[in-house]
Design an enzyme around this catalytic site. Structure first.
Site, PDB file in Angstrom:
ATOM      1  CG  ASP A  55      -2.286   0.581   0.939  1.00  0.00           C
ATOM      2  OD1 ASP A  55      -2.306   1.781   0.668  1.00  0.00           O
ATOM      3  OD2 ASP A  55      -3.307  -0.128   0.998  1.00  0.00           O
ATOM      4  CG  HIS A  85      -5.285   3.801   0.572  1.00  0.00           C
ATOM      5  ND1 HIS A  85      -4.895   2.494   0.383  1.00  0.00           N
ATOM      6  CD2 HIS A  85      -6.500   3.917  -0.011  1.00  0.00           C
ATOM      7  CE1 HIS A  85      -5.843   1.855  -0.286  1.00  0.00           C
ATOM      8  NE2 HIS A  85      -6.830   2.691  -0.540  1.00  0.00           N
ATOM      9  CB  SER A 121      -9.199   0.451  -0.676  1.00  0.00           C
ATOM     10  OG  SER A 121      -8.452   0.615  -1.831  1.00  0.00           O
TER      11      SER A 121
END
Ligand SMILES: *[C@@H]1O[C@H](CO)[C@@H](O)[C@H](O)[C@H]1NC(C)=O
Ligand SMILES: *[C@@H]1O[C@H](CO)[C@@H](O)[C@H](O)[C@H]1NC(C)=O
Ligand SMILES: *[C@@H]1O[C@H](CO)[C@@H](O)[C@H](O)[C@H]1NC(C)=O
Ligand SMILES: *[C@@H]1O[C@H](CO)[C@@H](O)[C@H](O)[C@H]1NC(C)=O
Length: 780
Positions: free
Chosen positions: A155, A228, A561
């Site tokens: 990520d 994220h 996600s």
């Protein structure tokens, strides 16, 4: 795109609109010849005896086909960027188009694929999943073996200071772990601990495509400035944090799905994107580092198994016993919008939870319309007042540029001091709020269009804002366009739980059918992916806008996600409880125990249509962790079975060799067709030829429940079809015993629409459910 950084642009574009991927020209020019990054797959067995190691062979091969530079004063750049050796054999190299073509003809070269840019698919979820460990009899009470599992998260890196990565109470790092803690700006050895056991950064492909990283602006280290990666890692395995919330919203204990598992952060996404050569190097390293599960919340649009580098690398990781869980993509509700569809990958769609953040819009006409909001701030509108409201579009049913509140489209003379109505689409939702604020607007009503229907996604806007569904939006727009001196006000009601019905399949969640193989049902399952609270970076505000100066420890995000790490975390728990289970066995346990009803005991619904959802939307259904730990039977699949499946997919010998790794893996023809892969879902495709009215599929189940178990089968009815299961009972006498059965589907009348149902094995305790979908190809 003004003040917003480009990565945010495409993350949000991806989250809010449809997925479009292109093989962008990731090239740099050197001496007038443009070079690109290529992924080169090699047959290691072809190594000439003159070479002692693969690295010198690869570099000599590249030298032999490279065009020398004219100007020999200029230093020859390093052509080989990465070599890969655990997930597959090969390298990433900088080549011109002509060089790539020449290299493809060399002995030992299996394939040469251009670099692809992949995209990110951007605390109540454990409780919603029945994972709360308060009950000491629960199978989910913390067990020491949970600490043996390491989940690799590919990520944007990790924010190590987050309390979600506090390692208090952890045993020492598992003995099998061989990973490292790479240091760089903002990331030191001390940032790894017994929770974050490894951290690496991969940027050679990124730098080759976009130029050197500006170290002032971007951490060239595992540190996450985007948020994220911190969010997904915490969702997988975050330690419990009491009193977690976002500006007071979603207050409660935040915890990952497997709070005992360890995290290894592999940073592969940068402000300019995620590049396949970097992603592959991360998968390759993660395999040698010793991860047990990989969580990959990103994807790219690839049109075949053998050209998708992530699929190839995932195959190699699966061979080493690693489960790979990937997001399905945010391309829904369009059909055939899935990414990451390889059968050896667990493909995760998104659904809602029973938590909401209600808000409302009150109109001067007296009408009150419901929506959602995460707004919290000093600029609250006075509840006693009504404010002018304006819609700059001209037609409430078809949005135009002004109505989308794109940057530079709002006239301050028109919107200043008013509540502005903006349509969803094209630009990021939070950016629309910023545009309204900058033009002097005092509030925003964000309206869905037909593309999103009634599904509401809450955002942390910079100004008071309420998001409303398409129907409500239309009514508000009609009023604003036709009313005399139209006025409105917004109200916010905090966090509400117990929302019914839930779960509901999210509109944005990518849909099947699986365009590569109709016979493999995808997505595999759905998990919570709407309004998920998890840890956040200290480097970015909750709206991810550069102008957002707020700093929060937790943020609320939506996307597949977010659903992918839920499944990765539960897979880590299963791996800890059943270390001997293969990745396919874990996936089978997750799929056959998934449920397809909501909390009103009705079948799952699809948020985009309001109607029933189908296996093309939810796969096997919604994950059910406490059942998955004891599934009774599993559908196991080994590496050779997957390879034999590939042998049915019309790949050439060379294309197959990409997966063979050593050219000694050959087709054993263990499956007669793709429907016979021992998948926990059954998808049967009747060909155009009407004479084929009967098809049979074979499956083998392994008993992982009590040694002596008797199962009987229950199959749903299908319109126009007879179904026969032989045998209809399975009598096990031993643990791990395998028994086979076959199912014959006979068409009485061909159907135009796919028919779905289920096949369930029951022993009185376990329900081993496989979704079944039947499709008839229309005659040409
Ligand atoms: C981790 O949690 C423990 C117990 O909750 C606390 O005492 C400690 O200060 C925390 N560590 C850090 C680095 O914040
Ligand atoms: C508004 O858009 C819809 C759909 O595109 C169209 O059918 C309708 O005629 C338009 N109305 C006006 C007033 O332009
Ligand atoms: C294939 O070759 C590799 C390396 O040469 C070897 O380790 C492996 O055992 C072989 N596999 C089979 C199925 O022969
Ligand atoms: C399993 O046992 C039942 C009786 O308990 C018997 O009726 C059935 O035929 C057996 N099934 C098979 C496949 O042997």
């Amino acid at each position: 795109m003004g003040g917003i950084n480009p990565v945010k642009w495409w993350i949000f574009l991806y989250l809010s609109t449809y997925l479009t991927i292109n093989n962008i020209a990731l090239s740099s020019t050197n001496n007038g010849v443009s070079k690109k990054t290529y992924i080169v797959h090699m047959d290691i067995t072809a190594i000439p005896t003159t070479f002692t190691d693969h690295v010198s062979w690869y570099s000599s091969l590249v030298k032999s086909i490279a065009v020398p530079l004219d100007d020999f004063n200029e230093e020859e750049e390093e052509r080989v960027m990465y070599t890969y050796q655990s997930a597959f054999h090969g390298m990433a190299a900088r080549l011109s188009e002509e060089e790539a073509e020449r290299l493809e003809d060399q002995n030992g070269v299996v394939s040469v694929l251009p670099e692809v840019r992949y995209e990110l698919h951007t605390t109540r979820s454990p409780m919603f999943l029945g994972l709360e460990p308060q009950d000491s009899t629960s199978v989910w009470t913390d067990k020491l073996t949970d600490h043996d599992v390491v989940v690799g998260v590919l990520d944007t890196g990790i924010w190590p200071e987050s309390q979600s990565f506090n390692d208090t109470g952890f045993t020492s790092v598992p003995a099998h772990w061989r990973g490292v803690c790479e240091v760089g700006r903002g990331f030191e050895k001390r940032h790894c601990n017994k929770k974050i056991v490894g951290a690496r950064a991969f940027y050679r492909g990124y730098e080759a495509a976009t130029g050197n990283i500006n170290e002032e602006k971007e951490y060239k280290s595992p540190r996450d400035q985007d948020g994220h990666g911190t969010h997904t890692a915490a969702t997988v395995a975050g330690s419990p944090v009491h009193g977690a919330n976002l500006l007071g919203y979603a207050y409660g204990t935040a915890r990952g799905m497997s709070p005992g598992a360890r995290i290894a952060a592999y940073k592969v996404c940068w402000t300019g994107g995620c590049f396949s050569s970097d992603i592959l190097s991360a998968v390759d390293k993660a395999v040698t580092d010793g991860v047990n599960v990989m969580s990959i919340s990103l994807g790219g649009g690839v049109s075949s198994y053998h050209r998708d580098s992530l699929s190839i690398a995932a195959f190699g990781a699966m061979e080493k016993g690693i489960l790979i869980s990937c997001s399905a993509g945010n391309g829904g509700p369009d059909p055939v919008s899935l990414t990451n569809v390889s059968p050896w990958i667990t493909t995760v769609g998104a659904s809602t939870m029973d938590r909401d953040f209600p808000g409302s819009v009150k109109l001067g006409s007296g009408a009150m319309l419901k929506g959602v909001s995460l707004y919290k701030g000093r600029r609250n509108l006075s509840p006693k007042m009504m404010y002018p409201v304006v819609y700059t579009g001209s037609n409430s049913s078809s949005p135009d540029p002004g109505s989308l509140c794109l940057e530079g489209t709002l006239d301050p003379h028109v919107v200043s001091g008013k509540i502005v109505i903006c349509d969803r689409g094209i630009s990021p939702r939070v950016q629309k709020g910023q545009v309204v604020k900058q033009a002097g607007g005092i509030g925003m009503i964000l309206s869905n269009t037909a593309a999103n229907g009634e599904e509401l996604v809450a955002d942390c806007h910079l100004l008071p804002a309420v998001a409303v569904g398409e129907k409500e939006g239309k009514a508000i727009k009609q009023y604003a366009m036709t009313g005399r001196n139209p006025t409105a006000n917004l109200a916010f009601y905090g966090t509400k739980i117990g929302i019914k019905p839930s779960p509901v399949v999210a509109a944005f969640s990518s849909r099947g059918p699986n365009f590569l193989s109709l016979e493999v049902l995808k997505p595999d399952l759905v998990a919570p992916g709407v309004n998920i609270l998890a840890a956040w970076t200290g480097d970015m505000g909750p709206s991810s806008l550069e102008t957002d100066r707020r700093r929060v420890a937790f943020n609320i995000l939506s996307g597949t996600s977010m659903s992918c790490p839920h499944v990765s975390g539960v897979a880590a728990l299963l791996k800890a409880r059943h270390p001997e289970w293969s990745p396919a066995a874990i996936k089978s346990a997750l799929m056959t125990t998934a449920y397809i009803h909501d909390n009103t005991y009705h079948p799952l619904h699809d948020s985009s249509t309001g109607g029933l959802s189908s296996p093309y939307d939810h796969g096997a259904g919604h994950i059910n962790p406490s059942k998955a730990v004891d599934p009774g039977l599993i559908y196991d699949i080994g590496p050779q079975d997957y390879f034999d499946f590939l042998c049915t997919q019309g790949l050439t010998r060379i294309q197959l060799m990409v997966f063979a790794k050593f050219s000694n893996r050959t087709c054993h023809h263990s499956v007669s067709g793709p429907s016979d892969l021992n998948y926990p879902a059954i998808s049967v495709v009747f060909p155009e030829d009407k004479r084929v009215s009967s098809l049979t599929v074979h499956r083998t189940v392994t008993n992982v429940g009590p040694p002596v178990s008797k199962y009987h089968v229950v199959v749903s009815e299908f319109k126009g079809v007879n179904v026969k299961v032989e045998p209809s009972t399975l009598n096990f006498t031993k643990k791990y015993q395998k028994l086979s059965y076959k199912v014959t589907f006979t068409t009485k009348t061909r159907q135009t629409a796919p028919q779905s149902g289920a096949l369930i094995w029951k022993d009185g305790v376990h329900r081993v459910r496989s979704p079944v979908i039947l499709t008839w190809l229309s005659p040409l």
